[in-house]
Write a protein that holds these residues in place. Structure first.
Motif, PDB file in Angstrom:
ATOM      1  N   GLY A 182      74.866  33.326 -22.014  1.00  0.00           N
ATOM      2  CA  GLY A 182      74.578  33.757 -20.656  1.00  0.00           C
ATOM      3  C   GLY A 182      75.801  33.922 -19.779  1.00  0.00           C
ATOM      4  N   ASP A 183      75.727  34.904 -18.905  1.00  0.00           N
ATOM      5  CA  ASP A 183      76.651  34.962 -17.773  1.00  0.00           C
ATOM      6  C   ASP A 183      76.016  34.196 -16.620  1.00  0.00           C
ATOM      7  OD1 ASP A 183      78.762  36.508 -18.864  1.00  0.00           O
ATOM      8  OD2 ASP A 183      77.544  38.321 -18.677  1.00  0.00           O
ATOM      9  N   ILE A 184      76.846  33.737 -15.688  1.00  0.00           N
ATOM     10  CA  ILE A 184      76.348  32.884 -14.610  1.00  0.00           C
ATOM     11  C   ILE A 184      76.718  33.470 -13.259  1.00  0.00           C
ATOM     12  CG2 ILE A 184      76.382  30.574 -13.584  1.00  0.00           C
ATOM     13  CD1 ILE A 184      77.313  29.507 -16.322  1.00  0.00           C
ATOM     14  N   VAL A 185      75.717  33.653 -12.404  1.00  0.00           N
ATOM     15  CA  VAL A 185      75.944  33.957 -10.991  1.00  0.00           C
ATOM     16  C   VAL A 185      75.873  32.628 -10.252  1.00  0.00           C
ATOM     17  CG1 VAL A 185      75.100  35.158  -8.937  1.00  0.00           C
ATOM     18  CG2 VAL A 185      74.953  36.265 -11.191  1.00  0.00           C
ATOM     19  N   ARG A 186      76.949  32.282  -9.580  1.00  0.00           N
ATOM     20  CA  ARG A 186      77.036  30.977  -8.907  1.00  0.00           C
ATOM     21  C   ARG A 186      76.984  31.151  -7.391  1.00  0.00           C
ATOM     22  NH1 ARG A 186      80.874  26.241 -10.978  1.00  0.00           N
ATOM     23  NH2 ARG A 186      79.030  26.099 -12.328  1.00  0.00           N
ATOM     24  N   VAL A 187      76.152  30.336  -6.763  1.00  0.00           N
ATOM     25  CA  VAL A 187      76.031  30.317  -5.304  1.00  0.00           C
ATOM     26  C   VAL A 187      76.359  28.906  -4.848  1.00  0.00           C
ATOM     27  CG1 VAL A 187      74.493  30.687  -3.335  1.00  0.00           C
ATOM     28  CG2 VAL A 187      74.206  32.070  -5.421  1.00  0.00           C
ATOM     29  N   GLU A 188      77.319  28.767  -3.958  1.00  0.00           N
ATOM     30  CA  GLU A 188      77.670  27.463  -3.408  1.00  0.00           C
ATOM     31  C   GLU A 188      77.177  27.361  -1.975  1.00  0.00           C
ATOM     32  OE1 GLU A 188      81.562  25.800  -4.441  1.00  0.00           O
ATOM     33  OE2 GLU A 188      81.919  27.624  -5.608  1.00  0.00           O
ATOM     34  N   THR A 189      76.706  26.171  -1.603  1.00  0.00           N
ATOM     35  CA  THR A 189      76.155  25.952  -0.262  1.00  0.00           C
ATOM     36  C   THR A 189      76.765  24.680   0.328  1.00  0.00           C
ATOM     37  OG1 THR A 189      74.273  24.452  -0.681  1.00  0.00           O
ATOM     38  CG2 THR A 189      73.977  26.771  -1.273  1.00  0.00           C
ATOM     39  N   ARG A 204      67.092  37.755 -23.052  1.00  0.00           N
ATOM     40  CA  ARG A 204      65.675  37.703 -23.387  1.00  0.00           C
ATOM     41  C   ARG A 204      64.930  36.768 -22.450  1.00  0.00           C
ATOM     42  NH1 ARG A 204      68.312  37.001 -27.931  1.00  0.00           N
ATOM     43  NH2 ARG A 204      67.760  34.800 -28.078  1.00  0.00           N
ATOM     44  N   LEU A 205      63.666  37.118 -22.235  1.00  0.00           N
ATOM     45  CA  LEU A 205      62.797  36.276 -21.425  1.00  0.00           C
ATOM     46  C   LEU A 205      62.438  35.012 -22.201  1.00  0.00           C
ATOM     47  CD1 LEU A 205      61.316  36.375 -18.661  1.00  0.00           C
ATOM     48  CD2 LEU A 205      59.341  37.335 -19.887  1.00  0.00           C
ATOM     49  N   ASN A 206      62.176  33.937 -21.472  1.00  0.00           N
ATOM     50  CA  ASN A 206      61.720  32.675 -22.080  1.00  0.00           C
ATOM     51  C   ASN A 206      62.711  32.116 -23.095  1.00  0.00           C
ATOM     52  OD1 ASN A 206      59.290  32.840 -20.604  1.00  0.00           O
ATOM     53  ND2 ASN A 206      58.373  34.127 -22.170  1.00  0.00           N
ATOM     54  N   MET A 207      63.987  32.244 -22.803  1.00  0.00           N
ATOM     55  CA  MET A 207      65.006  31.629 -23.646  1.00  0.00           C
ATOM     56  C   MET A 207      65.905  30.750 -22.791  1.00  0.00           C
ATOM     57  SD  MET A 207      68.005  34.498 -24.320  1.00  0.00           S
ATOM     58  CE  MET A 207      69.132  33.242 -24.964  1.00  0.00           C
ATOM     59  N   GLU A 208      66.498  29.759 -23.432  1.00  0.00           N
ATOM     60  CA  GLU A 208      67.500  28.919 -22.787  1.00  0.00           C
ATOM     61  C   GLU A 208      68.877  29.369 -23.271  1.00  0.00           C
ATOM     62  OE1 GLU A 208      66.989  26.707 -20.413  1.00  0.00           O
ATOM     63  OE2 GLU A 208      64.856  27.233 -20.488  1.00  0.00           O
ATOM     64  N   PRO A 209      69.895  29.272 -22.422  1.00  0.00           N
ATOM     65  CA  PRO A 209      71.228  29.692 -22.860  1.00  0.00           C
ATOM     66  C   PRO A 209      71.746  28.841 -24.006  1.00  0.00           C
ATOM     67  CG  PRO A 209      71.318  28.580 -20.732  1.00  0.00           C
ATOM     68  CD  PRO A 209      69.875  28.797 -21.025  1.00  0.00           C
ATOM     69  N   ALA A 210      72.403  29.502 -24.961  1.00  0.00           N
ATOM     70  CA  ALA A 210      73.044  28.791 -26.068  1.00  0.00           C
ATOM     71  C   ALA A 210      74.283  28.056 -25.538  1.00  0.00           C
ATOM     72  CB  ALA A 210      73.438  29.794 -27.150  1.00  0.00           C
ATOM     73  N   PRO A 211      74.794  27.074 -26.288  1.00  0.00           N
ATOM     74  CA  PRO A 211      76.028  26.399 -25.861  1.00  0.00           C
ATOM     75  C   PRO A 211      77.171  27.399 -25.732  1.00  0.00           C
ATOM     76  CG  PRO A 211      74.947  25.175 -27.616  1.00  0.00           C
ATOM     77  CD  PRO A 211      74.229  26.481 -27.508  1.00  0.00           C
ATOM     78  N   ARG A 212      77.966  27.215 -24.704  1.00  0.00           N
ATOM     79  CA  ARG A 212      79.097  28.118 -24.489  1.00  0.00           C
ATOM     80  C   ARG A 212      80.194  27.816 -25.511  1.00  0.00           C
ATOM     81  NH1 ARG A 212      80.038  31.183 -20.037  1.00  0.00           N
ATOM     82  NH2 ARG A 212      82.123  32.097 -19.869  1.00  0.00           N
ATOM     83  N   PRO A 213      80.737  28.846 -26.161  1.00  0.00           N
ATOM     84  CA  PRO A 213      81.796  28.597 -27.149  1.00  0.00           C
ATOM     85  C   PRO A 213      83.013  27.925 -26.494  1.00  0.00           C
ATOM     86  CG  PRO A 213      80.931  30.836 -27.364  1.00  0.00           C
ATOM     87  CD  PRO A 213      80.356  30.263 -26.104  1.00  0.00           C
ATOM     88  N   PRO A 217      86.490  30.111 -21.963  1.00  0.00           N
ATOM     89  CA  PRO A 217      86.545  29.253 -20.780  1.00  0.00           C
ATOM     90  C   PRO A 217      85.636  29.763 -19.663  1.00  0.00           C
ATOM     91  CG  PRO A 217      88.528  30.588 -20.942  1.00  0.00           C
ATOM     92  CD  PRO A 217      87.760  30.798 -22.224  1.00  0.00           C
ATOM     93  N   LEU A 218      85.082  28.821 -18.914  1.00  0.00           N
ATOM     94  CA  LEU A 218      84.206  29.162 -17.801  1.00  0.00           C
ATOM     95  C   LEU A 218      85.054  29.331 -16.541  1.00  0.00           C
ATOM     96  CD1 LEU A 218      81.314  29.610 -16.840  1.00  0.00           C
ATOM     97  CD2 LEU A 218      81.118  27.142 -16.477  1.00  0.00           C
ATOM     98  N   VAL A 219      85.296  30.596 -16.184  1.00  0.00           N
ATOM     99  CA  VAL A 219      86.111  30.931 -15.021  1.00  0.00           C
ATOM    100  C   VAL A 219      85.293  31.836 -14.111  1.00  0.00           C
ATOM    101  CG1 VAL A 219      88.231  32.012 -14.186  1.00  0.00           C
ATOM    102  CG2 VAL A 219      88.236  30.746 -16.364  1.00  0.00           C
TER     103      VAL A 219
END
Length: 229
Positions: A182-189, A204-213, A217-219
């Motif tokens: 998954g890609d992530i849209v992040r909203v900070e409050t 796909r619908l009704n799926m959970e994201p797989a572990p990120r390799p 890196p998550l940037v």
């Protein structure tokens, strides 16, 4: 009013309510079986223990009045119950109808996930809505995305709907397919209870994201904030 023949498809749907709201609905049922009907309320099977039902015969063997009552506190999310009946009719010895109510979260995120399925034409512009259903005010302080090809923008406040903020999400050009993680849209409050809102973009619908390799890196790439937020 509902006929006995299709009462099983009829429900007491209260829609969106607040957690402390009292709700009540009356359903009038008519016997269309062709035989005298003896209808008995067997009970309510439910998740939140908030619903109860009362049955009254208004015309002997022919017409009944069902009162469905919901009493707080309701749980956040979907509250549902199944009202169970027994009858003297051999073809329909038992049937159920549903009771439903939805309590939105204090900070409601719609959609909670974004789906970009490559089997369907891609909608390149998506809307993400953050709604404050509570009494405590908060501000969105930043928007960003883990995919630098996305364009994220917090749109100006709509004066006619000040409780909801809309974020425009523009997908990358070309044949974009989200990764399994998954890609992530992040909203900070600045809300103490929910300072971070992550919305996954998945294939796909009704799926959970797989572990990120580990080698990805998550940037986050900053999005655009509207003037005055």
């Amino acid at each position: 009013t509902s006929d006995f023949a299709d009462i099983r498809n009829f429900g007491a749907n209260f829609g969106r309510i607040t957690a402390d709201q009292h709700v009540r609905r009356v359903i009038r049922m008519t016997n269309t079986s062709g035989s005298p009907l003896e209808l008995k309320l067997m009970g309510v099977n439910q998740s939140s223990e908030r619903f109860r039902a009362e049955l009254k015969e208004t015309k002997p063997k022919e017409e009944y009045e069902l009162t469905v009552i919901g009493e707080p506190p309701f749980i956040e999310g979907y509250n549902s119950g199944t009202i169970m009946f027994g009858t003297n009719i051999s073809d329909n010895p038992a049937f159920n109808i549903g009771a439903y109510a939805y309590v939105p979260a204090r900070i409601e995120v719609v959609p909670p996930k974004m789906i970009v399925d490559p089997k369907y034409p891609i909608q390149p512009i998506r809307a993400l809505r953050i709604t404050n259903n509570g009494s405590k005010h908060f501000e969105i302080t930043s928007v960003s995305c883990s995919n630098p090809g996305f364009r994220i923008k917090l749109l100006p406040l709509n004066a006619s709907n000040p409780k909801t903020r809309e974020i425009e999400v523009r997908l990358p050009l070309g044949q974009y397919r989200p990764p399994e993680y998954g890609d992530i849209v992040r909203v900070e409050t600045n809300d103490a209870e929910r300072p971070l809102i992550d919305v996954y973009v998945l294939p796909r619908l009704n799926m959970e994201p797989a572990p990120r390799p580990v080698d990805v890196p998550l940037v986050f790439t900053p999005g655009t904030m509207s003037p005055g937020r």
